[in-house]
Design a protein around this motif. Structure first.
Motif, short mmCIF file in Angstrom:
data_model
loop_
_atom_site.label_atom_id
_atom_site.label_comp_id
_atom_site.label_asym_id
_atom_site.label_seq_id
_atom_site.Cartn_x
_atom_site.Cartn_y
_atom_site.Cartn_z
N GLY A 1 12.81 10.07 8.12
CA GLY A 1 12.60 9.77 9.55
C GLY A 1 12.67 8.48 9.82
O GLY A 1 12.56 8.06 10.71
N THR A 2 13.25 7.68 8.94
CA THR A 2 13.38 6.26 9.11
C THR A 2 14.47 5.85 10.18
O THR A 2 15.48 6.69 10.18
CB THR A 2 13.79 5.48 7.75
OG1 THR A 2 12.83 5.45 6.71
CG2 THR A 2 14.22 3.96 8.12
N LYS A 3 14.43 5.15 11.07
CA LYS A 3 15.11 4.85 12.25
C LYS A 3 16.83 4.47 11.59
O LYS A 3 16.45 3.34 10.91
CB LYS A 3 14.75 3.93 13.19
CG LYS A 3 15.64 3.57 14.37
CD LYS A 3 15.01 2.42 15.44
CE LYS A 3 15.77 1.21 14.91
NZ LYS A 3 15.36 -0.05 15.97
N ALA B 1 23.98 5.47 5.76
CA ALA B 1 22.98 5.52 4.63
C ALA B 1 21.62 5.36 5.07
O ALA B 1 21.41 4.17 5.81
CB ALA B 1 23.33 4.70 3.41
N CYS B 2 20.86 5.73 4.85
CA CYS B 2 19.10 5.64 5.41
C CYS B 2 18.80 4.55 4.25
O CYS B 2 18.87 4.30 3.01
CB CYS B 2 18.35 6.87 5.02
SG CYS B 2 16.63 6.49 5.00
N PRO B 3 18.26 3.28 5.28
CA PRO B 3 17.91 2.19 4.49
C PRO B 3 16.76 2.32 3.51
O PRO B 3 16.41 1.52 2.48
CB PRO B 3 17.67 1.12 5.58
CG PRO B 3 17.49 1.83 6.71
CD PRO B 3 18.17 3.30 6.52
N ASN B 4 15.86 3.28 3.61
CA ASN B 4 14.81 3.78 3.01
C ASN B 4 14.93 4.65 1.98
O ASN B 4 14.51 4.29 0.69
CB ASN B 4 13.69 4.36 4.06
CG ASN B 4 12.33 4.36 3.33
OD1 ASN B 4 11.83 3.62 2.64
ND2 ASN B 4 11.61 5.71 3.56
N CYS B 5 15.58 5.66 2.10
CA CYS B 5 15.91 6.69 0.75
C CYS B 5 17.34 6.76 0.63
O CYS B 5 17.67 7.78 -0.53
CB CYS B 5 15.25 7.88 1.34
SG CYS B 5 15.98 9.07 2.44
N ASP B 6 18.26 6.37 1.07
CA ASP B 6 19.58 6.47 0.54
C ASP B 6 20.28 7.80 1.15
O ASP B 6 21.65 7.76 0.61
CB ASP B 6 19.80 6.06 -0.78
CG ASP B 6 19.72 4.43 -1.11
OD1 ASP B 6 19.78 3.75 -0.23
OD2 ASP B 6 19.59 4.18 -2.26
ZN LIG Z 1 15.49 8.33 4.41
#
Ligand SMILES: [Zn+2]
Length: 210
Positions: free
Chosen positions: A38-40, A13-18
């Motif tokens: 674009g989060t790593k 899961a993206c830690p920024n936008c889930d």
């Molecule tokens: Zn994201």
């Protein structure tokens, strides 16, 4: 959709936008980024665990050492005064600003030290190919929670701004503790560059399942 066939450990899961992604093996030097923001998500750097551990050990030592050396020295009017990091933090200690002492000490000393210690606790046995310590998942979760609250760099910037202002009144020299804290900030930058939360969770997961 048949959700029962999805292996949760194969999802990331993206830690920024889930946004959920299907994880895949990352080849060396490659980075996996969130398709939406674009989060790593994951990266594979050679010896990522070694590098993160080395950075955490260095930071824990530097933070403790910085407490015992002069932070700044002021020369003016024939006298020299030196202040340690603790003196600098305690400068807020009178009147209404007193609670600030605790907040500043937490952000620049306690939280960075706790985070470095939690990372050392998590990674030390893994580095030597042993099973992780019992509380490693909790310690690693703590390290991730504390990450945004470690603010030594903001303090260093604040000190530099203050020094520029008083440079006209007294001669200011920076003590070893200032450079140690600056080193902590630089080592943290390097550590974040090599840090891959997902890789470490994968390694911890492998041991807890076995
Ligand atoms: Zn994201």
């Amino acid at each position: 959709m048949n959700t029962t066939s999805i292996d949760p450990s194969a999802l990331i899961a993206c830690p920024n936008c889930d946004l959920l992604h299907t994880a895949r093996q990352v080849s060396e030097g490659e980075r996996l980024r969130c398709a939406r923001c674009g989060t790593k998500l994951a990266s594979s750097r050679p010896n990522a665990i070694d590098r993160t551990l080395a950075a955490a050990v260095t930071n824990a030592i530097l933070i403790v050492a910085a407490l015992f050396f002069p932070f700044i020295q002021l020369d003016g009017g024939g006298t020299r005064q030196s202040a340690t990091l603790i003196d600098a933090v305690s400068a807020f200690g009178t009147g209404l600003t007193a609670p600030l002492v605790l907040v500043v000490a937490a952000f620049i000393i306690v939280i960075p030290f706790m985070r470095a210690s939690a990372l050392v606790y998590t990674l030390w046995p893994l580095r030597f190919g042993r099973a992780p310590y019992k509380a490693a998942p909790q310690a690693f979760r703590l390290a991730n929670t504390l990450k945004p609250w470690s603010m030594a760099e903001i303090f260093i910037i604040g000190v530099v701004v203050a020094l520029v202002k008083i440079a006209g009144i007294a001669q200011v020299s920076l003590g070893p503790a200032f450079w140690m804290l600056t080193a902590v900030v630089l080592v943290l930058l390097l550590e974040n560059h090599n840090f891959c939360r997902w890789t470490i969770w994968q390694v911890l997961g492998k041991h807890t399942q076995a």
